[in-house]
Every structure is written in C-alpha cells, then in structure tokens.
Design an enzyme around this catalytic site. Sequence first.
Site, PDB file in Angstrom:
ATOM      1  N   ASP A  71       0.860  -1.189   0.000  1.00 39.88           N
ATOM      2  CA  ASP A  71       0.000   0.000   0.000  1.00 39.88           C
ATOM      3  C   ASP A  71       0.898   1.241   0.000  1.00 39.88           C
ATOM      4  O   ASP A  71       1.808   1.356   0.827  1.00 39.88           O
ATOM      5  CB  ASP A  71      -0.909  -0.011   1.235  1.00 39.88           C
ATOM      6  CG  ASP A  71      -1.966   1.071   1.174  1.00 39.88           C
ATOM      7  OD1 ASP A  71      -3.107   0.758   0.778  1.00 39.88           O
ATOM      8  OD2 ASP A  71      -1.646   2.240   1.511  1.00 39.88           O
TER       9      ASP A  71
ATOM     10  N   ASN B  19      -1.985  13.155  -3.855  1.00 40.14           N
ATOM     11  CA  ASN B  19      -3.106  13.700  -4.616  1.00 40.14           C
ATOM     12  C   ASN B  19      -3.404  15.151  -4.222  1.00 40.14           C
ATOM     13  O   ASN B  19      -3.629  15.999  -5.071  1.00 40.14           O
ATOM     14  CB  ASN B  19      -4.357  12.849  -4.386  1.00 40.14           C
ATOM     15  CG  ASN B  19      -4.411  11.642  -5.302  1.00 40.14           C
ATOM     16  OD1 ASN B  19      -3.930  11.695  -6.436  1.00 40.14           O
ATOM     17  ND2 ASN B  19      -4.964  10.554  -4.806  1.00 40.14           N
TER      18      ASN B  19
ATOM     19  N   HIS C  26      -4.557  14.992  -8.937  1.00 41.06           N
ATOM     20  CA  HIS C  26      -4.903  13.594  -9.224  1.00 41.06           C
ATOM     21  C   HIS C  26      -4.109  13.006 -10.380  1.00 41.06           C
ATOM     22  O   HIS C  26      -3.832  11.812 -10.409  1.00 41.06           O
ATOM     23  CB  HIS C  26      -6.407  13.458  -9.489  1.00 41.06           C
ATOM     24  CG  HIS C  26      -7.221  13.557  -8.229  1.00 41.06           C
ATOM     25  ND1 HIS C  26      -7.374  12.495  -7.376  1.00 41.06           N
ATOM     26  CD2 HIS C  26      -7.866  14.612  -7.671  1.00 41.06           C
ATOM     27  CE1 HIS C  26      -8.106  12.883  -6.339  1.00 41.06           C
ATOM     28  NE2 HIS C  26      -8.414  14.168  -6.495  1.00 41.06           N
TER      29      HIS C  26
ATOM     30  N   ASP D  64      -2.080   9.566 -10.415  1.00 35.77           N
ATOM     31  CA  ASP D  64      -2.133   8.487 -11.412  1.00 35.77           C
ATOM     32  C   ASP D  64      -0.725   8.096 -11.862  1.00 35.77           C
ATOM     33  O   ASP D  64      -0.421   6.911 -12.031  1.00 35.77           O
ATOM     34  CB  ASP D  64      -2.952   8.930 -12.641  1.00 35.77           C
ATOM     35  CG  ASP D  64      -4.456   8.894 -12.359  1.00 35.77           C
ATOM     36  OD1 ASP D  64      -4.836   8.385 -11.283  1.00 35.77           O
ATOM     37  OD2 ASP D  64      -5.224   9.378 -13.205  1.00 35.77           O
TER      38      ASP D  64
ATOM     39  N   GLU E  78      -4.859   2.424  -3.931  1.00 34.29           N
ATOM     40  CA  GLU E  78      -3.401   2.511  -3.991  1.00 34.29           C
ATOM     41  C   GLU E  78      -2.781   1.244  -3.401  1.00 34.29           C
ATOM     42  O   GLU E  78      -1.684   1.261  -2.876  1.00 34.29           O
ATOM     43  CB  GLU E  78      -2.901   3.768  -3.256  1.00 34.29           C
ATOM     44  CG  GLU E  78      -3.137   3.805  -1.751  1.00 34.29           C
ATOM     45  CD  GLU E  78      -4.413   4.546  -1.337  1.00 34.29           C
ATOM     46  OE1 GLU E  78      -5.372   4.569  -2.142  1.00 34.29           O
ATOM     47  OE2 GLU E  78      -4.437   5.089  -0.219  1.00 34.29           O
TER      48      GLU E  78
END
Lengths: 126, 247
Positions: B122, B130, B135, B139, B165
Amino acid sequence: MDKIEIEPTKSSPFVRFDPDDGVMEIGGESYPENSHEFFAPLMAWIAEFLDSKPGSAVLRVTLTYMNTSSTKYMIDILDRLEAAHGAGTPVRVEWYCDADNERTMGTVEELQEDFAMPFDVIPQEF
Amino acid sequence: MASGKRTRKASTERLFDVTDDPVVAWADSVAADETRHAEKTYEDFLRLRKHYATLLRRFEQVTRLSDSIQEDLKLLTDSLYEAARKDPLTGLSNRREMLESLATQIRRAERHNEVFSVVLADIDHFKAVNDQHGHEAGDIVLIHVAHQLEQSVREEDICARWGGEEFLICLPHVALAGATSVAEKLRQRIDTRELSVSGSGIHVTASLGVATYQPGDEIDTLVRIADGAMFEAKRRGRNQVYVMDGR
C-alpha cells in the site's frame, strides 16, 4: 524435402511438418488474414510428401480456434491423406478437441465418420 | 464494427475453384463424350453442373463472410477478455484476474502440496500526493509503482492492482522467507526511485504485508492476514515490511 516450421502469430497457427518422422502438426488459433496464402504452401508440401510414398504419415491437430476457410483447408488436407491411405500409405489422424466443447467434438466426430483412414478424436483440456 | 477500421486485404484466390473441381471436371468430360448423350439426360446433366458451380460460388461467399465476421468477433472477444482482467491505468491484472489466479494457486497447493505467498503493498500517504500534486500526479505515481513491482518480480509472479493505492502480488512456489525478501526488495526499489512529475520530484514509499498459504486457507483468509500485516507495517511507521507472528 525440407521441414516446415512456422511460429504462431496472433491469428495464424504453429506448423511443424517433418518429412523424416512423417509427423505433421498444426495447432493454435487459425484465422489468418489470407488463408489461401497461409495454407497453399502447406497443401503443396503435403502433396509432395505423400507422393514420395512415405513409410508413415501422421496428422496431429491441436487447433483451438478455426475460421471457416481454415476449416475448409483442414478438410482438404484430410481428403489428401485419405487418398494416400487408399493408395497404401500408413496414415493416422490425431485430432485433439477441447473436452469442454461438445459441439466441436461432435462435428469432428461427424467428420471422422466420412473417412476410412485411422482417425482419432481425442478430448483434451486446453 | 467496434474494433474500428482495419484494412483487410481482399484475396482473389478462390477457395472453391470451379475450373479445378473434380466433380465439375468429371461432368465436363461426360458432357464432352457424345456417345453418352441421350437428349433429355444431357440437359439435366448440364443443369446439374450449373447448380453445382453456383453452389461452390455460394459456399465461397459464405466462407468469406464468415471469416470476416469471425475475425471481428475474435478480436472483440480478445479485447473484452483483456479489458475484463486488466487494470486500465496501470496495465496490471485487476482484482478479478487476481482472484482467479489465487483460486488456481490454492487448488494447486491443495492438490500437489505446493507453497505460495502473497504480498500486499500500500502506497504511504497517497492522499497527500493527490492533495499536493493533483490527481494526475497521483495516477502517474500509481503507474510508476506498478512498473517498479512488475520490474522486480519473476515472469510467473502475478501483480495486481487490488484497490485504490493497494497492490497484491502473488508468488507461486515461494515460502515465507522468500516472500519476505521479495517484499523488502520491492520496498527498497520504491523507496529509492524518485519520480519527477512536471518538474517536481515526488518520493513515495510503501508499507507491505506478507502472508504464506497454509493448508485450509481460503482466499479471504490469506488476504486478511496480508492486510493485517500491512496495517501493522503502517502502524510501526510505514516504509517497511511486516510479517504476522504465529502464522
């Protein structure tokens, strides 16, 4: 006579034809853009091979997907083998089918009945 | 068609060549032999030959149409199969494909007494990435981490985007010690490769939990243990690998 060894592509099968042991193997997925272009050299090789009166000829089919014209050419190959069988060449066909696909199995078994040469339809987990 | 415009060369070769067909050739030879003509039979015979040639032509057309439709369907099926099993952002397996792989692994482990492990990774403080960088940067981080995972594992290992994530890696034939060192290698690789997004460097780390299959485990059991270990890695300060004791 030379061997034929063709690697598979996304839309054409692998081919291994060996004149020394008489085994002709074709498998994978067959929906070539131009099936005539793909199968014509194979048909020519088989004709030359069978004309040479080989000690044995084995066709091993492990195709998992065939379009209509490929099916037509496979049946042409069977016809050619049947003629050689009639002329005294020991011929055998091993056609491997997806055990989970009853319709394909049934169709190949129907095809098998049209021929006098040894013809095994073998269910297999693909 | 859904697969878009593809140029397909039309082949001119005939699949069924009337001029080269044995039945037609035979019919022609009988027709040519005048000693075999009886007025009526001869006409019927010619009609038969014409019908047969038409039949071959029809078969040709049917075959071409079938080939064309079959190709479209095949490509469509392949792309749907792919789409149903891949995460579109990272290109890794998606959760569905990972669940199938895990089910296969468990069957194999039960049947052949084999071992396998999973690693749950994780990304740490992903929300902050973010919030700070947007965002799109988020990505890019996900793609970057996915790439690091894929680069560090073997061909037979499976990497999946498990959730937002979260990534799950399945390691066939790998026991706990091996899986722990793979997890540590993944952690280091993510930690040491800074990422540059539109001029600014982004450094991310990950917390990883390891679990090894034991007889009787179901998918949920295994993932729950990896998840618990991953949370423990977070609790202990993140950017580390944790393995649950007592398992």
